[in-house]
Design an enzyme around this catalytic site. Structure first.
Site, short mmCIF file in Angstrom:
data_model
loop_
_atom_site.label_atom_id
_atom_site.label_comp_id
_atom_site.label_asym_id
_atom_site.label_seq_id
_atom_site.Cartn_x
_atom_site.Cartn_y
_atom_site.Cartn_z
NE ARG A 1 -3.22 2.45 2.97
CZ ARG A 1 -2.89 3.30 3.95
NH1 ARG A 1 -1.90 3.01 4.79
NH2 ARG A 1 -3.53 4.42 4.11
CG HIS B 1 -0.85 8.98 3.52
ND1 HIS B 1 -1.05 7.62 3.68
CD2 HIS B 1 -0.36 9.41 4.70
CE1 HIS B 1 -0.68 7.26 4.90
NE2 HIS B 1 -0.25 8.33 5.54
CD GLU C 1 -3.78 7.80 10.31
OE1 GLU C 1 -3.27 8.87 10.67
OE2 GLU C 1 -3.43 6.70 10.73
CE1 TYR D 1 0.97 2.52 13.51
CE2 TYR D 1 -1.06 3.64 12.96
CZ TYR D 1 0.18 3.16 12.59
OH TYR D 1 0.62 3.32 11.30
#
Ligand code: NAG
Ligand code: NAG
Ligand code: NAG
Ligand code: NAG
Ligand code: NAG
Length: 499
Positions: free
Chosen positions: A97, A142, A187, A331
């Site tokens: 990715r 991103h 995100e 995470y």
């Protein structure tokens, strides 16, 4: 805080009582690794690339980045992508990715200029991956926005929806014959809440309590627009899937009191439901707890409208269901509680959330950042939460990883992956969660935004002082390789759960 630890251990142990754990991966489970353009590519001002909002930040505010590091060269993946492909091949990954740098292929942010060198770079990377039997999984955005669009207000300007649609169309047209898994945004939480920080791009639009809501609003529309575009013009011919990548920490209530249980759920609704509910829930739109609380605060502040914008029924319907899978970055875990006395702070999302108290357990290990704690059971719980709230959606774990100082004998990273993946298997086998695959963050050490090079997440070590930036396998990459080969967890790294 300490008082909660034994309780949590008991809960964790209780979950795994009964049949022995199944440590084999299901057939078809995909293993991958992740990266992002800005964090690895470098070559920021060559081969026709335009300036991004992060270039602008790190050059104008070097003091924002740990050790005043830059990403001007980073891991030099623009020139060394073949070594990245080789590393991915060596571990045996099914997919890689990566993200496309919008300013590299559209230097001005719009279609007035298309940079052929940039187009070629991603063609070469995709072709090299496919030649090695590695599936490309592509993130469209991103965090690195063309500065020309940032100058217009970036995500705060509703015009971003049309710019993003043009960009998405170029990507589908150019790469969609070979790319079958796309995520629009990585995100949204970090991108939007980053707007409230003076040291995350763009840094000069700090506007807590409304800027992040406005940015998310436009981001969700841009996401849905790119998804619907694929449906209309590409899906039949290309047969791929389009999703979005959302970050989610797990939230443990500090006590079993009704207030703390509600605090933990409210935290998840604000930090995950905010963008997941409009896309993945049956009803669509923002979570009601958010709508109610922001509206109430806005009114008390003398505003005529809520700081949380309204979609209206057409956009609610358009955004709802705009997914083929749920990309999850996970995470760590936090402990949530209601503050002892209700407090009102400055206008901000934290205030809208109720100024909840977030803590972590001192017993949870950490590496190069104290807030990235090792809590494997959080993985199982967040998967279960997402699956239950959003109708058993297919989940692709798009990021998950451990940061340290870059040592090659990275035993803790190995332990992290083995036990987080064990939790993934528990979610699959015991909770019936549909997880289609897992991507390690990250394939190689990289530029970690404001943390610069002080946090290392790679399965491969990169010496950022060596002009050649060689990729050196860490021990974890070798255990990972044997785990993929054997398609089961190596028992010697599994934590013993007390029974
Ligand atoms: C464990 O999982 C594997 C792969 O999904 C499956 O073939 C096997 O039957 C499972 N074993 C048990 C004991 O359930
Ligand atoms: C590109 O950026 C580097 C700093 O990373 C600088 O030394 C160099 O002069 C720049 N090149 C051009 C063509 O602007
Ligand atoms: C887009 O293209 C035009 C050229 O037609 C250019 O002048 C303009 O500045 C560009 N930028 C944006 C953000 O639209
Ligand atoms: C890694 O190696 C260094 C140097 O040999 C040693 O000091 C350190 O304790 C080792 N760490 C681990 C986790 O084994
Ligand atoms: C490989 O997997 C099998 C069961 O799936 C297990 O018994 C064996 O210990 C594993 N080997 C390694 C090296 O992990």
């Amino acid at each position: 805080m300490h008082a909660t630890a034994p309780l949590l251990l008991l809960l964790a142990a209780a979950c795994s009582l009964g049949a022995p754990r199944n440590t084999s991966f299901p057939q078809g489970f995909l293993f991958g690794a992740s990266s992002a353009a800005y964090q690895v590519e470098g070559a920021w001002n060559t081969s026709g690339r335009g300036e991004s909002n992060w270039d602008r930040l790190i050059h104008r505010h070097p003091e924002c980045i740990s050790n005043e590091a830059t990403a001007d060269v980073a891991a030099d993946s623009y020139h060394k992508y073949q070594e990245d492909v080789r590393a991915a091949k060596e571990v045996g990954f099914d997919f890689y990715r990566f993200s496309i740098s919008w300013p590299r292929i559209m230097p001005q942010g719009n279609l007035s200029l298309i940079n052929q060198d940039g187009i070629d770079y991603y063609n070469n990377l995709i072709n090299a991956l496919l030649a090695n039997n590695i599936q490309p999984v592509v993130t469209m955005f991103h965090w690195d926005l063309p500065q020309s669009l940032q100058d217009l207000g970036g995500l705060m300007n509703p015009a971003i929806v049309d710019y993003f649609e043009d960009y998405a169309r170029l990507l589908y047209t150019t790469y969609g014959d070979r790319v079958k898994l796309w995520t629009t945004f990585n995100e949204p939480y970090e991108i939007s809440v980053g707007l409230t920080s003076a040291c995350e791009a763009p840094a000069d639009l700090v506007s807590p309590g409304f800027g992040e809501y406005l940015a998310m609003h436009n981001l969700l529309k841009a996401h849905a627009t790119a998804y619907r575009l694929y449906d209309r013009e590409f899906r039949r011919r290309q047969g791929g899937k389009v999703g979005i990548t959302l970050s989610a920490a797990w939230a443990v209530p500090k006590s079993q009191s009704a207030a703390d249980l509600e605090a933990a759920e409210r935290y998840l609704q604000f930090t995950v439901g905010w963008f997941a509910h409009p896309i993945f829930s049956q009803e669509g739109d923002y979570p009601s707890v958010m709508k109610e609380r922001v509206a109430r605060n806005s009114k008390a502040e003398g505003l005529r409208r809520s700081r949380l914008p309204e979609f209206g029924p057409e956009w609610v319907d358009y955004i709802k269901g705009s997914y083929d899978f749920f990309g999850l970055n996970h995470y760590t875990t936090k402990i949530l509680s209601e503050p002892a006395t209700a407090t009102v702070s400055q206008i901000s999302m934290a205030n809208d959330m109720g100024n909840l108290v977030t803590e972590q357990d001192d017993a949870w290990p950490y590496g190069a950042a104290t807030y990235f704690r090792y809590v494997p059971f959080g993985m199982r719980n967040i998967l279960k939460w997402v699956s239950e709230r959003y109708n058993g959606v297919d989940i692709l774990i798009t990021e998950n990883g451990w940061c340290d100082s870059g040592e090659l004998n990275d035993t803790m990273r190995t332990r992290f992956y083995v036990n987080y993946l064990a939790a993934v298997l528990d979610a699959i086998y015991l909770d019936n969660v549909q997880v289609i695959g897992h991507a390690a963050w990250s394939l190689i050490d990289n530029f970690e935004w404001a943390s610069g090079y002080s946090m290392k997440f790679g399965l491969y070590y990169v010496d950022f002082n060596d002009p050649d930036r060689p990729r050196v396998p860490k021990d974890s990459s070798k255990v990972y390789a044997s785990m993929i080969k054997n398609r089961s967890l190596p028992e010697e790294y599994l934590d013993k759960v007390e029974e």
